[in-house]
Every structure is written in C-alpha cells, then in structure tokens.
Design a protein around this motif. Structure first.
Motif, PDB file in Angstrom:
ATOM      1  N   ILE A 126      36.762  33.324  48.651  1.00  0.00           N
ATOM      2  CA  ILE A 126      37.700  33.236  47.531  1.00  0.00           C
ATOM      3  C   ILE A 126      38.651  32.058  47.730  1.00  0.00           C
ATOM      4  CG2 ILE A 126      39.575  34.408  46.323  1.00  0.00           C
ATOM      5  CD1 ILE A 126      38.115  37.055  46.842  1.00  0.00           C
ATOM      6  N   LEU A 127      39.099  31.862  48.954  1.00  0.00           N
ATOM      7  CA  LEU A 127      39.982  30.726  49.232  1.00  0.00           C
ATOM      8  C   LEU A 127      39.299  29.395  48.948  1.00  0.00           C
ATOM      9  CD1 LEU A 127      42.032  31.550  52.447  1.00  0.00           C
ATOM     10  CD2 LEU A 127      42.922  30.858  50.213  1.00  0.00           C
ATOM     11  N   SER A 128      37.983  29.324  49.144  1.00  0.00           N
ATOM     12  CA  SER A 128      37.281  28.066  48.867  1.00  0.00           C
ATOM     13  C   SER A 128      37.340  27.728  47.380  1.00  0.00           C
ATOM     14  CB  SER A 128      35.831  28.143  49.354  1.00  0.00           C
ATOM     15  OG  SER A 128      35.061  29.003  48.543  1.00  0.00           O
ATOM     16  N   ILE A 129      37.475  28.738  46.521  1.00  0.00           N
ATOM     17  CA  ILE A 129      37.651  28.509  45.091  1.00  0.00           C
ATOM     18  C   ILE A 129      39.107  28.187  44.783  1.00  0.00           C
ATOM     19  CG2 ILE A 129      37.544  29.589  42.800  1.00  0.00           C
ATOM     20  CD1 ILE A 129      35.273  31.376  43.901  1.00  0.00           C
ATOM     21  N   TYR A 130      40.015  28.918  45.394  1.00  0.00           N
ATOM     22  CA  TYR A 130      41.437  28.834  45.053  1.00  0.00           C
ATOM     23  C   TYR A 130      42.158  27.638  45.677  1.00  0.00           C
ATOM     24  CZ  TYR A 130      46.272  30.564  44.513  1.00  0.00           C
ATOM     25  OH  TYR A 130      47.605  30.707  44.203  1.00  0.00           O
ATOM     26  N   ALA A 131      41.813  27.275  46.911  1.00  0.00           N
ATOM     27  CA  ALA A 131      42.546  26.230  47.635  1.00  0.00           C
ATOM     28  C   ALA A 131      42.647  24.911  46.863  1.00  0.00           C
ATOM     29  CB  ALA A 131      41.938  26.015  49.019  1.00  0.00           C
ATOM     30  N   PRO A 132      41.580  24.424  46.217  1.00  0.00           N
ATOM     31  CA  PRO A 132      41.728  23.161  45.474  1.00  0.00           C
ATOM     32  C   PRO A 132      42.762  23.241  44.347  1.00  0.00           C
ATOM     33  CG  PRO A 132      39.402  23.648  45.848  1.00  0.00           C
ATOM     34  CD  PRO A 132      40.176  24.866  46.268  1.00  0.00           C
ATOM     35  N   TYR A 133      42.942  24.416  43.755  1.00  0.00           N
ATOM     36  CA  TYR A 133      43.965  24.574  42.721  1.00  0.00           C
ATOM     37  C   TYR A 133      45.366  24.435  43.316  1.00  0.00           C
ATOM     38  CZ  TYR A 133      40.442  26.259  39.397  1.00  0.00           C
ATOM     39  OH  TYR A 133      39.369  26.359  38.564  1.00  0.00           O
ATOM     40  N   CYS A 176      47.789  38.896  35.092  1.00  0.00           N
ATOM     41  CA  CYS A 176      46.385  38.707  35.475  1.00  0.00           C
ATOM     42  C   CYS A 176      46.149  37.247  35.841  1.00  0.00           C
ATOM     43  CB  CYS A 176      45.452  39.133  34.348  1.00  0.00           C
ATOM     44  SG  CYS A 176      45.639  38.175  32.825  1.00  0.00           S
ATOM     45  N   SER A 177      45.134  37.035  36.652  1.00  0.00           N
ATOM     46  CA  SER A 177      44.724  35.688  37.052  1.00  0.00           C
ATOM     47  C   SER A 177      43.213  35.655  37.162  1.00  0.00           C
ATOM     48  CB  SER A 177      45.334  35.303  38.400  1.00  0.00           C
ATOM     49  OG  SER A 177      46.734  35.236  38.331  1.00  0.00           O
ATOM     50  N   ILE A 178      42.647  34.485  36.916  1.00  0.00           N
ATOM     51  CA  ILE A 178      41.205  34.299  37.047  1.00  0.00           C
ATOM     52  C   ILE A 178      40.935  32.878  37.515  1.00  0.00           C
ATOM     53  CG2 ILE A 178      40.909  33.653  34.606  1.00  0.00           C
ATOM     54  CD1 ILE A 178      38.215  35.278  34.755  1.00  0.00           C
ATOM     55  N   TYR A 179      39.997  32.741  38.437  1.00  0.00           N
ATOM     56  CA  TYR A 179      39.582  31.444  38.957  1.00  0.00           C
ATOM     57  C   TYR A 179      38.061  31.438  39.062  1.00  0.00           C
ATOM     58  CZ  TYR A 179      44.474  30.654  40.085  1.00  0.00           C
ATOM     59  OH  TYR A 179      45.834  30.505  39.997  1.00  0.00           O
ATOM     60  N   ILE A 180      37.447  30.367  38.566  1.00  0.00           N
ATOM     61  CA  ILE A 180      35.998  30.284  38.453  1.00  0.00           C
ATOM     62  C   ILE A 180      35.519  28.942  38.995  1.00  0.00           C
ATOM     63  CG2 ILE A 180      34.062  30.315  36.780  1.00  0.00           C
ATOM     64  CD1 ILE A 180      35.591  32.956  36.882  1.00  0.00           C
ATOM     65  N   LEU A 181      34.392  28.946  39.694  1.00  0.00           N
ATOM     66  CA  LEU A 181      33.776  27.683  40.092  1.00  0.00           C
ATOM     67  C   LEU A 181      33.350  26.913  38.842  1.00  0.00           C
ATOM     68  CD1 LEU A 181      31.457  28.651  43.101  1.00  0.00           C
ATOM     69  CD2 LEU A 181      33.600  27.376  43.189  1.00  0.00           C
TER      70      LEU A 181
END
Length: 195
Positions: A14-21, A82-87
């Motif tokens: 999950i961090l690999s998706i979130y960290a760039p943000y 709510c929050s959502i993060y997508i590749l």
C-alpha cells in the motif's frame, strides 16, 4: 476475491502506491512517508472502527480505499471521511468506483450518516469521480494547507448514507460488524469487476 480487507502485512504494498503522492504531490497533506511499521499500525488501528479495503490482482495490490475519523467530538461520530488511491494502470477501469461502493455499503450498515471527501484543488479528475459516485460539493477551505511551496485550498464533498432520525444509535465499530455480511458483500462486489 479481488476486493478484500486490508491486513497489516499489506503495508509495504500500500505504501508503494501512497508514497509518491506524499513525495511528489499535494493531493495528501502528509509530509513524510511513514515507515512500514507505522503504516501497518495505522491499518490495524483504523480497522477497529472503519473498513479498509484493497483491490488485489495476481498478488499485486492495485488500489485501496478506507474510511477515517471526521472530528473527535462525540457529536460528530455519525460522520467519517474517505480516501482512495489507485495505481495509474487501473484508473478508468471502474475498479475505483466498485471499491468505493463497497466501502460505502459497509459504512451505511455501520450506521454512518455522512461520508466526506476532501479534495485538494484544482483536481478535476477527483471532483468528477466523486460526483459520479454521488457526492455533492458544499464548501471550500481557502489556503488551509501548505505543501510544495504553495498554500492550498481544499474542497469538501458530502455523500449521505442514512436518514437523520432523532435518536440515532452510535455507529457499530467495524471490528464488531456481522462478518458474514462483510464477506458476502466483498464476494458480490468482487464479481462486478472487469479488470
């Protein structure tokens, strides 16, 4: 099932998706990337009260959505954010909408009345997505955060989940929910995915 509950062991993926943000955008006001352990602890903590869902395909997490605290005072307990993060590769596939629909079905069953999306502006993509999910705009907070050398404005969008009766029961913590309902919902929603 492609849609499942997050686990603390998902923290690295999950961090690999979130960290760039965190590092490259002001879409989140978090300034430092949490450690894997800090993030695993965050998942564990959140799952006590709210759902945290992931989409997984071929062993790779492609996106996640979760709910979190709106404000601390007890009178606000029927509301959450709510929050959502997508590749990037899954944007536009419909997966994000199904993740959100699953999240909101659980929050509705828990007894929440409102769920809020906080969008760093300008962000036409996120605004369009949230409005397609049923959210309506109600406020802007001007120059509320500072990141990457700029003052930022955020907009607030609201989705109503339940009626506003005069004697509401407190929301059921996610950890105390009927797990059969959750399992059946995850199965049903996973079957809708075309990715």
């Amino acid at each position: 099932m492609p849609i499942r509950l997050a686990k603390p062991t998902d923290a690295s993926a999950i961090l690999s998706i979130y960290a760039p943000y965190i590092e490259n955008t002001s879409l989140t006001f978090e300034l430092e990337v949490p450690t894997e352990q800090e993030f695993a602890d965050r998942i564990t903590h959140y799952l006590h009260t709210w759902p945290w869902l992931v989409f997984e395909k071929n062993g790779v997490i492609g996106g996640y959505a979760y709910a979190s605290l709106y404000r601390e005072r007890k009178g606000y307990q029927w509301c959450c954010e709510c929050s959502i993060y997508i590749l990037d590769e899954y944007k536009g596939t419909g997966m994000a909408k199904i993740l959100y629909e699953t999240l909101f079905a659980i929050l509705e069953k828990q007894g929440y009345r409102n769920v809020y999306a906080v969008i760093n502006l300008p962000n036409d993509t996120s605004v369009t997505f949230h409005e397609k999910c049923g959210f309506t705009w109600f406020a802007n907070y001007e120059n509320v955060g500072f990141k990457l050398g700029k003052w930022k404005t955020v907009g607030w969008w609201q989705l109503r989940l339940n009626s506003f009766d005069d004697d509401p029961e407190p929301p059921v913590p996610f950890s105390e929910m009927d797990q059969q309902f959750v399992s059946e919902l995850l199965l049903e929603q996973s079957a809708k995915l075309k990715v």
